[in-house]
Design a protein around this motif. Structure first.
Motif, PDB file in Angstrom:
ATOM      1  N   ASP A  74       0.838  -1.202   0.000  1.00  0.00           N
ATOM      2  CA  ASP A  74       0.000   0.000   0.000  1.00  0.00           C
ATOM      3  C   ASP A  74       0.872   1.251   0.000  1.00  0.00           C
ATOM      4  OD1 ASP A  74       0.706   0.761   2.713  1.00  0.00           O
ATOM      5  OD2 ASP A  74      -0.680  -0.780   3.423  1.00  0.00           O
ATOM      6  N   MET A  75       0.213   2.377  -0.167  1.00  0.00           N
ATOM      7  CA  MET A  75       0.958   3.641  -0.247  1.00  0.00           C
ATOM      8  C   MET A  75       1.024   4.382   1.088  1.00  0.00           C
ATOM      9  SD  MET A  75       0.505   5.308  -4.016  1.00  0.00           S
ATOM     10  CE  MET A  75       2.027   6.240  -3.897  1.00  0.00           C
ATOM     11  N   ALA A  76       1.032   3.645   2.183  1.00  0.00           N
ATOM     12  CA  ALA A  76       1.119   4.259   3.516  1.00  0.00           C
ATOM     13  C   ALA A  76       2.251   5.295   3.632  1.00  0.00           C
ATOM     14  CB  ALA A  76       1.261   3.186   4.587  1.00  0.00           C
ATOM     15  N   ALA A  79       1.047   8.634   2.690  1.00  0.00           N
ATOM     16  CA  ALA A  79      -0.242   8.951   3.317  1.00  0.00           C
ATOM     17  C   ALA A  79      -1.447   8.494   2.500  1.00  0.00           C
ATOM     18  CB  ALA A  79      -0.320  10.449   3.621  1.00  0.00           C
ATOM     19  N   MET A  80      -1.291   7.323   1.821  1.00  0.00           N
ATOM     20  CA  MET A  80      -2.419   6.743   1.081  1.00  0.00           C
ATOM     21  C   MET A  80      -2.519   5.267   1.457  1.00  0.00           C
ATOM     22  SD  MET A  80      -2.054   8.496  -2.683  1.00  0.00           S
ATOM     23  CE  MET A  80      -0.314   8.877  -2.569  1.00  0.00           C
ATOM     24  N   LYS A  81      -2.736   5.044   2.743  1.00  0.00           N
ATOM     25  CA  LYS A  81      -2.808   3.696   3.301  1.00  0.00           C
ATOM     26  C   LYS A  81      -3.914   2.869   2.640  1.00  0.00           C
ATOM     27  CE  LYS A  81      -3.989   3.214   7.670  1.00  0.00           C
ATOM     28  NZ  LYS A  81      -3.926   3.705   9.058  1.00  0.00           N
ATOM     29  N   GLU A  82      -4.974   3.583   2.232  1.00  0.00           N
ATOM     30  CA  GLU A  82      -6.135   2.904   1.626  1.00  0.00           C
ATOM     31  C   GLU A  82      -5.868   2.493   0.181  1.00  0.00           C
ATOM     32  OE1 GLU A  82      -6.079   7.052   0.725  1.00  0.00           O
ATOM     33  OE2 GLU A  82      -5.946   6.044   2.648  1.00  0.00           O
ATOM     34  N   MET A  83      -4.748   2.967  -0.371  1.00  0.00           N
ATOM     35  CA  MET A  83      -4.405   2.623  -1.753  1.00  0.00           C
ATOM     36  C   MET A  83      -3.596   1.329  -1.721  1.00  0.00           C
ATOM     37  SD  MET A  83      -3.042   5.270  -4.523  1.00  0.00           S
ATOM     38  CE  MET A  83      -2.988   4.865  -6.236  1.00  0.00           C
ATOM     39  N   VAL A  84      -4.302   0.230  -1.952  1.00  0.00           N
ATOM     40  CA  VAL A  84      -3.713  -1.102  -1.806  1.00  0.00           C
ATOM     41  C   VAL A  84      -3.687  -1.787  -3.168  1.00  0.00           C
ATOM     42  CG1 VAL A  84      -3.898  -3.308  -0.573  1.00  0.00           C
ATOM     43  CG2 VAL A  84      -4.752  -1.233   0.488  1.00  0.00           C
ATOM     44  N   SER A 105      -0.012   1.383  -9.665  1.00  0.00           N
ATOM     45  CA  SER A 105      -0.882   2.259 -10.449  1.00  0.00           C
ATOM     46  C   SER A 105      -0.471   3.721 -10.344  1.00  0.00           C
ATOM     47  CB  SER A 105      -2.318   2.085  -9.971  1.00  0.00           C
ATOM     48  OG  SER A 105      -2.357   2.264  -8.570  1.00  0.00           O
ATOM     49  N   MET A 106       0.449   4.009  -9.447  1.00  0.00           N
ATOM     50  CA  MET A 106       0.811   5.396  -9.196  1.00  0.00           C
ATOM     51  C   MET A 106       2.279   5.475  -8.778  1.00  0.00           C
ATOM     52  SD  MET A 106      -1.116   7.623  -6.330  1.00  0.00           S
ATOM     53  CE  MET A 106      -0.579   9.260  -5.926  1.00  0.00           C
ATOM     54  N   ALA A 107       2.927   6.518  -9.220  1.00  0.00           N
ATOM     55  CA  ALA A 107       4.319   6.728  -8.805  1.00  0.00           C
ATOM     56  C   ALA A 107       4.327   7.197  -7.354  1.00  0.00           C
ATOM     57  CB  ALA A 107       4.973   7.765  -9.710  1.00  0.00           C
TER      58      ALA A 107
HETATM   59 CU    CU Z   1      -1.346   6.626  -4.259  1.00  0.00          CU
END
Ligand code: CU
Length: 135
Positions: A74-76, A79-84, A105-107
């Motif tokens: 994830d992107m914890a 600060a994007m913990k929900e982005m798994v 999906s994201m840099a």
């Molecule tokens: Cu992200």
């Protein structure tokens, strides 16, 4: 007789304490291991492969045959913990090397959480690694 019983109780307590210490020592052994990223960066996009190495940092040796039972990516760190994203293990090519396929999906910074059981060791290794996906 009472004194003897008392002595025995103290001995039993001491033995229990020693066993307790031994258990703690066994659990501490799992901390001799860690996963390391082979590459700190990865290209953002679909079906990228993350390569990690499992080592015993006391001996410096690679550790084959670990059973990995928990993974999360994830992107914890950004600060994007929900982005798994889903993590799929890829059969390992060399001993001590573990590979996982995932879509970035994201840099940015992605955190890979690994739970593992190591042959001959008590306890569970939990490791978090941060890999940077580049645009
Ligand atoms: Cu992200």
């Amino acid at each position: 007789m009472k004194t003897l019983n008392h002595t025995r109780a103290v001995q039993a307590a001491l033995i229990a304490a020693v066993i307790g210490c031994a258990n703690t020592a066994a659990l501490a052994d799992i901390r001799d291991y860690r996963f390391e990223l082979v590459d700190q960066t990865i290209k953002a996009g679909a079906d990228k492969v993350i390569t990690v190495r499992l080592i015993n940092h006391k001996t410096g040796k690679a550790v084959p045959g670990a059973v990995i039972f928990a993974t999360r990516l994830d992107m914890a760190p950004d600060a994007m913990k929900e982005m798994v994203t889903k993590v799929t293990p890829v059969p390992d090519a060399e001993p001590g090397i573990y590979r996982f396929q995932a879509t970035f999906s994201m840099a940015g910074r992605w955190q890979l959480t690994l739970g593992a059981k190591i042959q001959g060791e008590t306890g569970t290794l939990e490791n978090k690694l941060v890999v940077t996906a580049q645009p």
